[in-house]
Design a protein around this motif. Structure first.
Motif, PDB file in Angstrom:
ATOM      1  N   ASN A 163       0.858  -1.181   0.000  1.00 38.45           N
ATOM      2  CA  ASN A 163       0.000   0.000   0.000  1.00 38.45           C
ATOM      3  C   ASN A 163       0.896   1.232   0.000  1.00 38.45           C
ATOM      4  O   ASN A 163       1.376   1.666   1.035  1.00 38.45           O
ATOM      5  N   GLY A 164       1.119   1.807  -1.181  1.00 38.38           N
ATOM      6  CA  GLY A 164       2.052   2.918  -1.313  1.00 38.38           C
ATOM      7  C   GLY A 164       1.590   4.205  -0.681  1.00 38.38           C
ATOM      8  O   GLY A 164       2.355   5.172  -0.633  1.00 38.38           O
ATOM      9  N   ASN A 165       0.352   4.254  -0.190  1.00 39.55           N
ATOM     10  CA  ASN A 165      -0.124   5.457   0.486  1.00 39.55           C
ATOM     11  C   ASN A 165       0.207   5.473   1.974  1.00 39.55           C
ATOM     12  O   ASN A 165      -0.001   6.477   2.639  1.00 39.55           O
ATOM     13  N   GLU A 166       0.688   4.347   2.489  1.00 41.42           N
ATOM     14  CA  GLU A 166       1.044   4.277   3.907  1.00 41.42           C
ATOM     15  C   GLU A 166       2.562   4.399   4.038  1.00 41.42           C
ATOM     16  O   GLU A 166       3.311   3.549   3.545  1.00 41.42           O
ATOM     17  N   LEU A 167       3.006   5.460   4.704  1.00 39.02           N
ATOM     18  CA  LEU A 167       4.430   5.719   4.802  1.00 39.02           C
ATOM     19  C   LEU A 167       4.819   6.191   6.196  1.00 39.02           C
ATOM     20  O   LEU A 167       3.990   6.735   6.942  1.00 39.02           O
ATOM     21  N   ILE A 168       6.100   6.000   6.498  1.00 34.34           N
ATOM     22  CA  ILE A 168       6.707   6.559   7.699  1.00 34.34           C
ATOM     23  C   ILE A 168       7.872   7.441   7.265  1.00 34.34           C
ATOM     24  O   ILE A 168       8.680   7.050   6.411  1.00 34.34           O
ATOM     25  N   PHE A 169       7.952   8.635   7.841  1.00 36.94           N
ATOM     26  CA  PHE A 169       9.057   9.553   7.608  1.00 36.94           C
ATOM     27  C   PHE A 169       9.891   9.634   8.891  1.00 36.94           C
ATOM     28  O   PHE A 169       9.336   9.791   9.987  1.00 36.94           O
ATOM     29  N   VAL A 170      11.202   9.544   8.739  1.00 38.23           N
ATOM     30  CA  VAL A 170      12.091   9.472   9.894  1.00 38.23           C
ATOM     31  C   VAL A 170      12.981  10.705   9.937  1.00 38.23           C
ATOM     32  O   VAL A 170      13.687  11.007   8.964  1.00 38.23           O
ATOM     33  N   ASN A 171      12.943  11.411  11.058  1.00 37.35           N
ATOM     34  CA  ASN A 171      13.839  12.536  11.297  1.00 37.35           C
ATOM     35  C   ASN A 171      14.909  12.121  12.292  1.00 37.35           C
ATOM     36  O   ASN A 171      14.609  11.481  13.308  1.00 37.35           O
ATOM     37  N   SER A 172      16.157  12.513  12.039  1.00 37.17           N
ATOM     38  CA  SER A 172      17.270  12.046  12.862  1.00 37.17           C
ATOM     39  C   SER A 172      17.714  13.027  13.923  1.00 37.17           C
ATOM     40  O   SER A 172      18.575  12.701  14.753  1.00 37.17           O
ATOM     41  N   ASN A 173      17.164  14.225  13.953  1.00 32.26           N
ATOM     42  CA  ASN A 173      17.642  15.229  14.904  1.00 32.26           C
ATOM     43  C   ASN A 173      17.276  14.894  16.340  1.00 32.26           C
ATOM     44  O   ASN A 173      16.205  14.340  16.616  1.00 32.26           O
ATOM     45  N   TYR A 174      18.157  15.264  17.236  1.00 36.23           N
ATOM     46  CA  TYR A 174      17.850  15.159  18.661  1.00 36.23           C
ATOM     47  C   TYR A 174      16.898  16.264  19.087  1.00 36.23           C
ATOM     48  O   TYR A 174      16.796  17.311  18.439  1.00 36.23           O
ATOM     49  N   THR A 175      16.206  16.021  20.203  1.00 38.29           N
ATOM     50  CA  THR A 175      15.308  16.964  20.868  1.00 38.29           C
ATOM     51  C   THR A 175      14.277  17.557  19.913  1.00 38.29           C
ATOM     52  O   THR A 175      13.931  18.734  20.009  1.00 38.29           O
ATOM     53  N   SER A 176      13.780  16.752  18.995  1.00 35.79           N
ATOM     54  CA  SER A 176      12.712  17.187  18.100  1.00 35.79           C
ATOM     55  C   SER A 176      11.885  15.973  17.722  1.00 35.79           C
ATOM     56  O   SER A 176      12.288  14.836  17.940  1.00 35.79           O
ATOM     57  N   ARG A 177      10.725  16.215  17.163  1.00 37.13           N
ATOM     58  CA  ARG A 177       9.863  15.109  16.766  1.00 37.13           C
ATOM     59  C   ARG A 177      10.581  14.239  15.738  1.00 37.13           C
ATOM     60  O   ARG A 177      11.279  14.736  14.862  1.00 37.13           O
ATOM     61  N   SER A 178      10.375  12.937  15.824  1.00 39.12           N
ATOM     62  CA  SER A 178      11.238  12.012  15.107  1.00 39.12           C
ATOM     63  C   SER A 178      10.537  11.127  14.077  1.00 39.12           C
ATOM     64  O   SER A 178      11.108  10.832  13.035  1.00 39.12           O
ATOM     65  N   LEU A 179       9.328  10.667  14.350  1.00 39.78           N
ATOM     66  CA  LEU A 179       8.651   9.721  13.474  1.00 39.78           C
ATOM     67  C   LEU A 179       7.274  10.259  13.091  1.00 39.78           C
ATOM     68  O   LEU A 179       6.527  10.743  13.945  1.00 39.78           O
ATOM     69  N   PHE A 180       6.949  10.139  11.805  1.00 40.03           N
ATOM     70  CA  PHE A 180       5.684  10.655  11.286  1.00 40.03           C
ATOM     71  C   PHE A 180       5.058   9.614  10.366  1.00 40.03           C
ATOM     72  O   PHE A 180       5.764   8.859   9.692  1.00 40.03           O
ATOM     73  N   TYR A 181       3.740   9.629  10.321  1.00 40.99           N
ATOM     74  CA  TYR A 181       3.009   8.563   9.634  1.00 40.99           C
ATOM     75  C   TYR A 181       1.894   9.156   8.788  1.00 40.99           C
ATOM     76  O   TYR A 181       1.219  10.125   9.173  1.00 40.99           O
ATOM     77  N   THR A 182       1.716   8.588   7.603  1.00 43.44           N
ATOM     78  CA  THR A 182       0.574   8.945   6.776  1.00 43.44           C
ATOM     79  C   THR A 182      -0.030   7.676   6.197  1.00 43.44           C
ATOM     80  O   THR A 182       0.695   6.733   5.856  1.00 43.44           O
ATOM     81  N   SER A 183      -1.348   7.647   6.108  1.00 46.05           N
ATOM     82  CA  SER A 183      -2.042   6.530   5.467  1.00 46.05           C
ATOM     83  C   SER A 183      -2.734   6.967   4.186  1.00 46.05           C
ATOM     84  O   SER A 183      -3.426   6.179   3.548  1.00 46.05           O
ATOM     85  N   ASP A 184      -2.532   8.242   3.805  1.00 50.12           N
ATOM     86  CA  ASP A 184      -3.204   8.768   2.614  1.00 50.12           C
ATOM     87  C   ASP A 184      -2.211   9.451   1.673  1.00 50.12           C
ATOM     88  O   ASP A 184      -2.541  10.436   1.024  1.00 50.12           O
TER      89      ASP A 184
END
Length: 950
Positions: A726-747
Motif C-alpha cells: 500500500n504505497g499510500n502508507e508511509l513513515i518519515f524518519v527525522n534524525s535530529n535530537y530533541t525534536s519530533r522524530s517519526l511521522f506517519y501517513t495513510s493517505d
C-alpha cells in the motif's frame, strides 16, 4: 642540559591514504563550544579533502561534512548537538518497555571482516586469550588465539572501545579496564552518528563481564564530562603492588587513580579551558617510569612530553628545545630490552618529514628516539635523536608513509630485536636499524605498493589504516589492528610478510546500507561497509566468503530480480552498474551517476533509488533537483570510471532553501507504485507523481494532521519507508535530537500524524530521546502488520500506531543492543529481516508474524484505544457468539478491511477479511468465553475495540 642529535640524511616522501573523513571531523561532536571553535580554527589552516574515482582520499572538505553531521543530529531550534546526549539517551532507553520476542536475532556477517580496532591485549597467563574492541562494536574475547570470538559487552552497554589494559600483577590478572570515545576519525562522526565515549569500564572476571566505573561516566563527576568523552589511552603501573595506579589519557588531561578508578586526581598533566590539549597519551614501563604527552593545544606550561620516575607523583617536561612548536598526536613505545629508550612518533605540521600526498594533500611527521642515562647526573632529561628524515618513502603514492593528519598512528619495538622498529600510518613498515637510516625499511602491510589512484589494492590478507601493533606476551607473535580488524603473522621479518586474518566472527564492522533481492528468494546480500567497500554474498552459510564488488566506503545498492544487474555506490555519490559472477566478483561495470554535479552538494553516503516494479528507472536526487534515467538496463558496462554525460533527465521545481538539499529518497512499490518521496535536511518533504514522465507532479507535503494542525516542524528526513502492499502508507524518519522524530501517513501525505510516542521524552520531541535513523513497515501473509524503527540506541517495534500515544518496544536489547541501526530491510516472501548496524555488522531473523517479535500484551498495544471513535460493538457482551458492530465513520463504508482478534492475554486467535457495511456481523462460534479485542485495519482505519463473550 638537553642533548640533541640530528641525522643529516633528508628524504622526501609522498603521503597517501585510503580513507575519507579520518582525522578532524570527529572532534566536533560533543565538545564544548569554545573547544569546537578552537579546533575548527585550526582546521581552516589545513588543506581540504577531496575524492576521485572512488578513492577516499584524506583531502576532503571538512566543513561540508561537519555541516552534514550537525544537520543530521543537532536540535533544529538551537543548531547544536545536546551536550552529553549519548549518556542521556542510553539512560532514557533503559526505561523503555522490552518486547517478549519469540525468535532471536543472529549475526549474519560479514564473518571474515572486522571493523576499526584500536584496542587489543593478551592475557598474561594465556596468550591464546585475546580481548579486543571495535570503536563502535564493543568488547570481544577469544580463547583460541583469535580463531573464534565471543562478544562480552552486553547489548545495553557502551560499544565505543578505544583502549584496553590488563592488570598483570600476580593474583590480580582477572582485572581488565577499557576506555571509550574515539577522538579521531570515526566514520560515524560525520555521515552517521558519533561515538564519543562514556568513560571507563572494568572487568574482575578476566573479561567475561564488564561494568562501568561510575567515577568516569558522564555527569559523574561533572567536571570530567568533557575529558572522559574522549579517551586516547589507558595505562596501569604494574610495578607497584600496594596500590592500583591507573591512568586515563583523556581529552585535555591525564588523570591518575591509586584505587583502580574509584577516585581520580588530575595530575600535573591536566589542562582545561580554551587552551586545553586535544590529544594526550600515557605510557608506563615495567619499572614504573611513566611518560605522558599533551599536544601543543595545551597551555605553555602543560604542553609537551613529560616523564615521572616516582609513579606519577611528580613530573618533568623532557621536551627538547629543538622539538617543533606545533605538534598534534604523539604515539610512543619503549624498547623492551632497554626501557630507558623510548620512541616518539609525532604528527608535526610544518616540521619533520614533509609529505606531498595525491590530490594536492600534504602532511608532516616526525620520529624521535629519547634515551635516559641514569648514570649521567648532568643530563637528567636524557638524549634526543631526531630520526624524522629516515621515515619511509617507498617511491609510489600508495606505498609512502601517511598518517592522515594523525588518524593512523602506531609504533612498536620488537621485544626480541631492539633495532627492529615498526610504525604504522595507512601502511605498516618495518625498520631493522631503528630508523637510523633509510636503507633498511620495508613496507609489510596496508596497501599494495603497486596501487594507483584509480585502481587501488590492499596488501594480501591485510588492510590499510594502522592503529595498533602488539606482540603476544610469551611467543612474541606479531599482531596488527587496523580499520579492517585484526591480523597476525609469524614471519614479520620476511621480505613479503604473510598475514592471517583473525576476524572470524569478530563482528565489529560499520554498515551504511544493505539490500537483498526483493522479487525472489535468493541468498544474495549486498552490504556497504565503512572503509571496507561493497561486499556481496550468495551463500546462506555465515562463514562462507563474501567478495568485494566495489571498493571504497560502501553505500546504497540495488539487486535486480534476475540479478544480472546490480547497482552499487560508494562515498561522495558515485554509482555504478555491475555484472557479478556467481561468487559476487566483479565481471564488468560502468560508472553511471550524472556528470557535472558537485559532490559537495550531496552527502558522503549519497542515496539513489531504483523503481522496484520495472527495475529499469533510477532516481538520483542532488541538492535541489531530481535526476531520472529511464532505461538503465541499456547502459553498457564498458569499464569507464567517469559519470554519464547523457541519458539523465532533470526534474526541477522543488522549493528548497538555497542552503538546504535533498538527503533521502524512496519509491513506492504498489497501490500506487512508482511514486517518489524525497526528504530534505529541512522541514520539506516532497511527493513526485509520474516522476519518469514529461509532466511530473511535485507536491510539498503539508504535514497537517486530520485537524489541520501542523504535525511536523523541522528536521533532517534521513529515511522514508512505505508499506510494500500500500504505497499510500508511509513513515518519515527525522534524525535530529530533541525534536519530533517519526511521522506517519495513510493517505499518501495528505495528512500526517506524529508517532514518536514513548521514543520521545516530551510530547514536542524535546528531551533525551534517541536519534532515529531508519524505519520499515512489515506486512505478513496472515494480514498482520508491524512497524520497526532503528535508532542510535537500537531497534524498536510496535504493532499499533496511536499518534503521540504510540508505544514502542525495545526489540532484541540483549543481542542487537544499543548499537546504531543504519538500515532495516524486510522481504515478505520468506520473512527475511536484516538489521544493518554501524558497529556490529548485520543481524538477521526470519519473521512471519507480529508475535515473532512482539508477543503478549504489546500485540494489542497494552489494550489501549478500546473505545474507538469509528467502531461501535452493537451488543457487548456478544450474544450467540455473533459479533455485531457498526461503522460510525460513514466515509469508511464500502471497503475491504482486515480483522484481527486477540485474547485478553494478547494471543492472536483469528484473522479474516470482510467488506464493510454500516452494520456488520462476524461468526465467532469457535471462541471460548472470555475477553477479546478486535482490530480493524485498512488504508484509513486502524481501530481497536474490546468485547466480551460468555
Amino acid at each position: 642540559m638537553k642533548k640533541v642529535i640530528f641525522p643529516v640524511i633528508a628524504l622526501s616522501i609522498i603521503a597517501l591514504s585510503y580513507q575519507l573523513l579520518k582525522s578532524d571531523n570527529a572532534k566536533d561532536s560533543q565538545l564544548s563550544e569554545e573547544v569546537v571553535a578552537r579546533i575548527n580554527k585550526k582546521k581552516k589552516k589545513k588543506k581540504g579533502r577531496i575524492v576521485l574515482d572512488g578513492l577516499a582520499a584524506p583531502s576532503m572538505k571538512h566543513s561540508v561534512l561537519r555541516a552534514e553531521y550537525i544537520s543530521k543530529l543537532a536540535d533544529p531550534k538551537t543548531g547544536k548537538i545536546p551536550q552529553g546526549i549519548r549518556a542521556k539517551e542510553l539512560a532514557f532507553v533503559n526505561n523503555m518497555p522490552i518486547s517478549n520476542s519469540v525468535i532471536d536475532f543472529e549475526p549474519r556477517g560479514y564473518f571474515k571482516i572486522g571493523g576499526r580496532t584500536r584496542a587489543l591485549a593478551f592475557d598474561v597467563n594465556d596468550e591464546n586469550t585475546i580481548i579486543a574492541g571495535g570503536v563502535s562494536g564493543g568488547i570481544f574475547k577469544s580463547t583460541d588465539g583469535g580463531q573464534t570470538w565471543v562478544k562480552k559487552t552486553m547489548g545495553d552497554q557502551f560499544h565505543g572501545v578505544t583502549c584496553i589494559v590488563q592488570d598483570k600483577r600476580p593474583g590480580k590478572t582477572n582485572n581488565w579496564y577499557f576506555g571509550t570515545g574515539e577522538g579521531y576519525g570515526n566514520s560515524a562522526s560525520a555521515p552517521s552518528a558519533y561515538y564519543f565515549g562514556n568513560g571507563m569500564y572494568h572487568s574482575d572476571d578476566n573479561g567475561e563481564t564488564w561494568n562501568a566505573i561510575t567515577s568516569t561516566n558522564s555527569n559523574t563527576p561533572n567536571t570530567f564530562d568533557l575529558s572522559w568523552d574522549v579517551m586516547w589511552n589507558i595505562a596501569l603501573d604494574q610495578s607497584v603492588d600496594s596500590l592500583t595506579i591507573l591512568y586515563g589519557a583523556c581529552h585535555s588531561s591525564i588523570f591518575r587513580s591509586e584505587d583502580g578508578g574509584n577516585t581520580w586526581s588530575a595530575t600535573t598533566l591536566a589542562s582545561g579551558g580554551n587552551s586545553s590539549a586535544y590529544t594526550t597519551n600515557i605510557l608506563v614501563t615495567p619499572s614504573g617510569v611513566t611518560y605522558g604527552v599533551l599536544n601543543s593545544d595545551a597551555p605553555s606550561n602543560k604542553r609537551g612530553i613529560w616523564r615521572s620516575n616516582d609513579h606519577g607523583n611528580t613530573w618533568e617536561n623532557i621536551l627538547p628545545d629543538s622539538f617543533p612548536g606545533v605538534y598534534e598526536r604523539i604515539v610512543m613505545d619503549y624498547n623492551p630490552q632497554n626501557e630507558n629508550q623510548v620512541y616518539f612518533f609525532a604528527q608535526t605540521p610544518n616540521f619533520g618529514k614533509h609529505t606531498n600526498t595525491f590530490f594536492d594533500g600534504e602532511d608532516w611527521n616526525s620520529l624521535w628516539l629519547y634515551e635516559y642515562d641514569e648514570n649521567d647526573t648532568n643530563s637528567v632529561s636524557g638524549t634526543w635523536t631526531d630520526l624524522s628524515d629516515n621515515l619511509p618513502d617507498e617511491g609510489t603514492s600508495f606505498a609512502t608513509l601517511y598518517t592522515q593528519n594523525a588518524y593512523d598512528m602506531a609504533i612498536a619495538v620488537h621485544p626480541d630485536s631492539a633495532n627492529v622498529v615498526f610504525i604504522g600510518g595507512t601502511n605498516l613498515y618495518r625498520s631493522t636499524d631503528g630508523f637510523t637510516s633509510d636503507q633498511n625499511t620495508t613496507m609489510i602491510g596496508g596497501y599494495k605498493p603497486t596501487s594507483i589512484d584509480t585502481n587501488w589494492d590492499i596488501y594480501e590478507n591485510h588492510h590499510p589504516d594502522q592503529h595498533l601493533i602488539a606482540f603476544s606476551p610469551t611467543s612474541h607473535k606479531f599482531y596488527s589492528a587496523n580499520d579492517g580488524g585484526i591480523f597476525t603473522t609469524t614471519d614479520e621479518f620476511a621480505s613479503n610478510v604473510v598475514w592471517d586474518d583473525l576476524n572470524n566472527g569478530y563482528f565489529t564492522t560499520q554498515l551504511y546500507a544493505v539490500s537483498v533481492n526483493q522479487k525472489q528468494v535468493t541468498n544474495t546480500i549486498v552490504a556497504g561497509f565503512q572503509d571496507n567497500g561493497n561486499f556481496v554474498t550468495r551463500s546462506a552459510n555465515i562463514t562462507d566468503k563474501w567478495n568485494m564488488a566495489y571498493n571504497g566506503d560502501g553505500g546504497w545498492s540495488y539487486v535486480t530480480e534476475d540479478e544480472d544487474d546490480i547497482y552499487l555506490s560508494i562515498q561522495r555519490g558515485k554509482v555504478a552498474k555491475f555484472t557479478l559472477d556467481a561468487q559476487g566478483n566483479q565481471v564488468s561495470f560502468r560508472r553511471m551517476e550524472p556528470a557535472g554535479l558537485d559532490p559537495d552538494d550531496g552527502l558522503f553516503i549519497h542515496p539513489f533509488a531504483v523503481d522496484p516494479v520495472s527495475e529499469n528507472t533510477m532516481y538520483y536526487p542532488h541538492k535541489h533537483d531530481l535526476y531520472v534515467y529511464n532505461n538503465i538496463s541499456s547502459i553498457q558496462e564498458t569499464g569507464e570510471k567517469t559519470p554519464l554525460t547523457s541519458g539523465w533527465n532533470k526534474v526541477t521545481g522543488f522549493d528548497i532553501a538555497s542552503n538546504k538539499k535533498m538527503v533521502s529518497i524512496h519509491v513506492t512499490k504498489a497501490n500506487p507504485g512508482n511514486v517518489v518521496y524525497i526528504g530534505t535536511d529541512e522541514r520539506a518533504v516532497f511527493k513526485v507523481e509520474n516522476p519518469n514522465s514529461n509532466n511530473p507532479i511535485i507536491t510539498e507535503l503539508p504535514y497537517k494532521d486530520i485537524n489541520n494542525k501542523t504535525a511536523y516542524y523541522s528536521g533532517f528526513t534521513i529515511d522514508i519507508a512505505s508499506n510494500p502492499d500500500n504505497g499510500n502508507e508511509l513513515i518519515f524518519v527525522n534524525s535530529n535530537y530533541t525534536s519530533r522524530s517519526l511521522f506517519y501517513t495513510s493517505d499518501g501525505g495528505t495528512t500526517v500524524a506524529k508517532i514518536g510516542g514513548n521514543l520521545e521524552e516530551n510530547i514536542d520531541g524535546s528531551g533525551n530521546g534517541p536519534s532515529m535513523r531508519s524505519a520499515e513497515i512489515l506486512t505478513f501473509s496472515n494480514g498482520e502488520k508491524m512497524y520497526l524503527a532503528g535508532s542510535s540506541v537500537g531497534l524498536f517495534g510496535t504493532a499499533h500506531l496511536n499518534g503521540d500515544s504510540t508505544k514502542w518496544y525495545r526489540v532484541s536489547p540483549e543481542i542487537i543492543g544499543n548499537t546504531i541501526i543504519e538500515r532495516i530491510v524486510y522481504r515478505k516472501e520468506d520473512g527475511l529481516l536484516l538489521i544493518a548496524t554501524h558497529g556490529n555488522g548485520i543481524y538477521y531473523a526470519n519473521v512471519n508474524s507480529v508475535s515473532d517479535l512482539l508477543s503478549n500484551e504489546e500485540v494489542i498495544v497494552d489494550k489501549i484505544n478500546t473505545n474507538s471513535p469509528k467502531i461501535k460493538i452493537t451488543e457487548n457482551p456478544v450474544k450467540g457468539r455473533i459479533l455485531k458492530f457498526e461503522l460510525l465513520d460513514k466515509n469508511s463504508i464500502d471497503q475491504e478491511v482486515a480483522l484481527s482478534f486477540y485474547s485478553e492475554a494478547g494471543h492472536l486467535v483469528k484473522n479474516l477479511k470482510i467488506f464493510l457495511n454500516s452494520s456488520n456481523s462476524v461468526d465467532l462460534s469457535s471462541f471460548k468465553d472470555g475477553v477479546y479485542f478486535m482490530r480493524v485495519q485498512s488504508e484509513d482505519l486502524n481501530e481497536s475495540v474490546r468485547f466480551v463473550i460468555y
